[in-house]
Design a protein around this motif. Structure first.
Motif, mmCIF file in Angstrom:
data_model
loop_
_atom_site.group_PDB
_atom_site.id
_atom_site.type_symbol
_atom_site.label_atom_id
_atom_site.label_comp_id
_atom_site.label_asym_id
_atom_site.label_seq_id
_atom_site.Cartn_x
_atom_site.Cartn_y
_atom_site.Cartn_z
ATOM 1 N N ARG A 204 -31.464 11.620 78.049
ATOM 2 C CA ARG A 204 -31.820 10.304 78.601
ATOM 3 C C ARG A 204 -31.745 10.291 80.124
ATOM 4 N N PHE A 205 -30.843 11.118 80.684
ATOM 5 C CA PHE A 205 -30.590 11.042 82.117
ATOM 6 C C PHE A 205 -31.020 12.268 82.912
ATOM 7 N N ALA A 206 -31.263 13.378 82.249
ATOM 8 C CA ALA A 206 -31.640 14.607 82.959
ATOM 9 C C ALA A 206 -32.997 14.431 83.641
ATOM 10 N N LYS A 207 -33.115 15.081 84.792
ATOM 11 C CA LYS A 207 -34.403 15.069 85.492
ATOM 12 C C LYS A 207 -35.265 16.225 85.001
ATOM 13 N N VAL B 192 -21.459 20.793 78.890
ATOM 14 C CA VAL B 192 -22.846 20.326 78.978
ATOM 15 C C VAL B 192 -23.003 19.614 80.320
ATOM 16 N N ILE B 193 -23.924 20.113 81.139
ATOM 17 C CA ILE B 193 -24.186 19.513 82.448
ATOM 18 C C ILE B 193 -25.676 19.189 82.541
ATOM 19 N N ASP B 194 -25.979 17.949 82.898
ATOM 20 C CA ASP B 194 -27.386 17.595 83.140
ATOM 21 C C ASP B 194 -27.580 17.381 84.640
ATOM 22 N N GLY C 141 -25.425 11.502 87.051
ATOM 23 C CA GLY C 141 -23.999 11.555 86.737
ATOM 24 C C GLY C 141 -23.554 10.269 86.062
ATOM 25 N N PHE C 142 -22.315 10.269 85.598
ATOM 26 C CA PHE C 142 -21.767 9.081 84.946
ATOM 27 C C PHE C 142 -21.431 8.032 85.993
ATOM 28 N N PRO C 143 -21.713 6.765 85.688
ATOM 29 C CA PRO C 143 -21.291 5.702 86.604
ATOM 30 C C PRO C 143 -19.763 5.706 86.711
ATOM 31 N N LEU D 174 -15.132 13.560 80.287
ATOM 32 C CA LEU D 174 -16.301 13.240 81.099
ATOM 33 C C LEU D 174 -15.965 13.420 82.569
ATOM 34 N N SER D 175 -16.914 13.941 83.324
ATOM 35 C CA SER D 175 -16.753 14.047 84.769
ATOM 36 C C SER D 175 -18.139 14.164 85.394
#
Length: 168
Positions: A84-87, A105-107, A111-113, A153-154
């Motif tokens: 949903r958020f990856a470019k 897992v890194i997109d 990033g997370f708000p 999460l980070s």
């Protein structure tokens, strides 16, 4: 609007309860084989969304104990969120050390708000204009605990990061 939010919250609580009651059915599997089988689905899904899914695994083909359905559900929630958020790209790293399978897992999204990172102890939280409740992450966190592990999460300089540890 309030009725819809209440309906979403009720559904979220139902899903969490259902996840909590899910029994753990571990079986012996070959680490490398199960990772390959599971990630193939996600690679195709990412491709359909014009996202590159890069998988790195530092695994021997040793035997581990895991509930494959729970493992798949955790990854499915995390990957769908990343999609949903990856470019352009999502990276997944699998590492096995003693009896712990670690997945990072890194997109390459935003990033997370900060509000989500601050609420990490809560199971359900709301975020953004649409008051998204983060139910997929909450379910994944519960299922990780059920599998003797954790979910953290980070943010990195590259985007959102989810670290999963499962006792296998």
């Amino acid at each position: 609007m309030a009725a819809k939010r209440l309906e979403q919250y009720t559904e979220s609580v139902r899903l969490l309860n259902q996840s909590e009651e899910t029994p753990l059915h571990q079986k012996t599997v070959l680490a490398k084989g199960v990772i390959k089988n599971v990630t193939q689905d996600f690679i195709l899904l990412a491709k359909q969304n014009d996202i590159v899914l890069q998988v790195t695994q530092e695994l021997s083909n040793e035997k581990i104990q895991m509930d494959i359905a729970i493992f798949y559900r955790i990854l499915e929630n995390i990957i769908n969120n990343a999609l949903r958020f990856a470019k352009k790209q999502i990276d997944i790293d699998f590492m096995l050390s003693k009896s712990v399978l670690s997945i990072i897992v890194i997109d390459d999204g935003e990033g997370f708000p900060l509000e989500v990172l601050k609420q990490k102890k809560k199971l359900i939280w709301t975020s953004g204009k649409n008051q998204h409740m983060g139910i997929g992450l909450a379910v994944s966190r519960l299922l990780c605990k059920k599998h003797g592990g954790s979910l953290e999460l980070s943010n990195t300089t590259n985007g959102a990061c989810v670290k999963i540890n499962l006792t296998v």
